[in-house]
Design an enzyme around this catalytic site. Structure first.
Site, PDB file in Angstrom:
ATOM      1  N   GLY A  10     -23.289 -50.649  47.981  1.00 37.49           N
ATOM      2  CA  GLY A  10     -24.392 -49.692  47.913  1.00 37.49           C
ATOM      3  C   GLY A  10     -25.027 -49.315  49.241  1.00 37.49           C
ATOM      4  N   PHE A  21     -33.420 -45.296  36.815  1.00 39.75           N
ATOM      5  CA  PHE A  21     -32.147 -45.719  37.393  1.00 39.75           C
ATOM      6  C   PHE A  21     -31.700 -44.665  38.389  1.00 39.75           C
ATOM      7  CE2 PHE A  21     -27.573 -46.404  37.632  1.00 39.75           C
ATOM      8  CZ  PHE A  21     -27.529 -47.774  37.807  1.00 39.75           C
ATOM      9  N   ASP A  54     -34.288 -54.737  43.435  1.00 40.54           N
ATOM     10  CA  ASP A  54     -34.780 -54.553  42.068  1.00 40.54           C
ATOM     11  C   ASP A  54     -35.363 -55.886  41.589  1.00 40.54           C
ATOM     12  OD1 ASP A  54     -35.214 -53.831  39.448  1.00 40.54           O
ATOM     13  OD2 ASP A  54     -33.131 -53.392  38.973  1.00 40.54           O
TER      14      ASP A  54
END
Ligand code: PRP
Length: 180
Positions: A43, A151, A102
Site C-alpha cells: 500500500g 473504506f 487503521d
C-alpha cells in the site's frame, strides 16, 4: 473519473502538497542524521516513491511486506510477514512509511519487531490515519490526513488488489463490493 469511484476524497494536488510538507518536517527533524526509510508494501509504494524524492537527509531504503487484511475490507487482525528486512537495523534511525493506520495492529506488531532487532529509534510517517478504527494505542509522528470510517482506495491502497494505481484517494461505489 473511474466509474467504480463514488467520490474523490483527496485529489492529486492535495496529496502532492502534503507529501512535500511531511518531507520538510522530516528533513528538519533528522538534519545531520542518517535515516532508514522503511516502506511497508504494497500500500505504501506510491507514498514512498513520492516522499523519498523530497527527503534530503542521507537515507537507505528498505521494504517489508506485512499483511493483515487478505481480500477483505476489514482487518483480520492476524499478521504475516510476507517479505522481511534485507539489512540489519541494529542502531538505525528508522522511519516507517505507511499508507494508512487503521486498527494499529500492523504497526504495533512491526514496532515491537524492530525494537527486538535493536533499532535506535522508530518513528512513523503515514499518509492517512483512521483514528476511529484503533484497537491498539498507536500514534504516528507524521500524519498526512485524518480519514473517517469509510473504506478508501487509490494512491497505493487497494480493494481486492485493485485501484492501487489511481493517483488520488477515493471511495468505492457499493456496487463494487457486491461483485465479490
Ligand atoms: C494495510 C495498510 C497497513 C495496514 C493498516 O495493509 O497498508 O499496512 O493495512 O491496518 P491496521 O492499522 O488495521 O493494521 P494491508 O494488510 O491491506 O496490505 P497491503 O498494503 O499490501 O494492501
Amino acid at each position: 473519473m473511474n466509474i467504480d469511484i463514488k467520490k474523490i476524497l483527496i485529489n492529486e494536488d492535495e496529496i502532492q502538497n502534503k507529501v512535500k510538507e511531511l518531507a520538510s518536517r522530516i528533513n528538519l527533524d533528522y538534519k545531520g542524521r542518517e535515516l532508514l526509510l522503511l516502506c511497508i508494501l504494497k500500500g505504501s509504494v506510491m507514498f514512498m516513491g513520492d516522499l523519498m524524492k523530497y527527503v534530503n537527509v542521507k537515507s537507505d531504503i528498505e521494504f517489508m511486506s506485512i499483511s493483515s487484511y487478505g481480500n477483505s475490507v476489514v482487518s483480520s487482525g492476524s499478521i504475516r510477514i510476507l517479505k522481511d528486512l534485507d539489512m540489519s537495523v541494529d542502531g538505525r534511525d528508522i522511519l516507517i512509511v505507511e499508507d494508512i493506520i487503521d486498527t494499529g495492529i500492523t504497526l504495533n506488531y512491526l514496532c515491537n519487531y524492530l525494537r527486538g532487532k535493536n533499532a535506535k529509534s522508530i518513528e512513523i510517517v503515514t499518509l492517512l490515519d483512521k483514528p476511529s478504527g484503533r484497537k491498539l494505542e498507536l500514534e504516528a509522528k507524521y500524519v498526512g490526513f485524518e480519514v473517517g470510517n469509510e473504506f478508501v482506495i487509490g494512491y497505493g491502497l487497494d480493494y481486492a488488489e485493485k485501484y492501487r494505481n489511481l493517483p488520488y484517494i477515493g471511495i468505492l461505489n457499493e456496487s463494487v463490493y457486491r461483485q465479490y
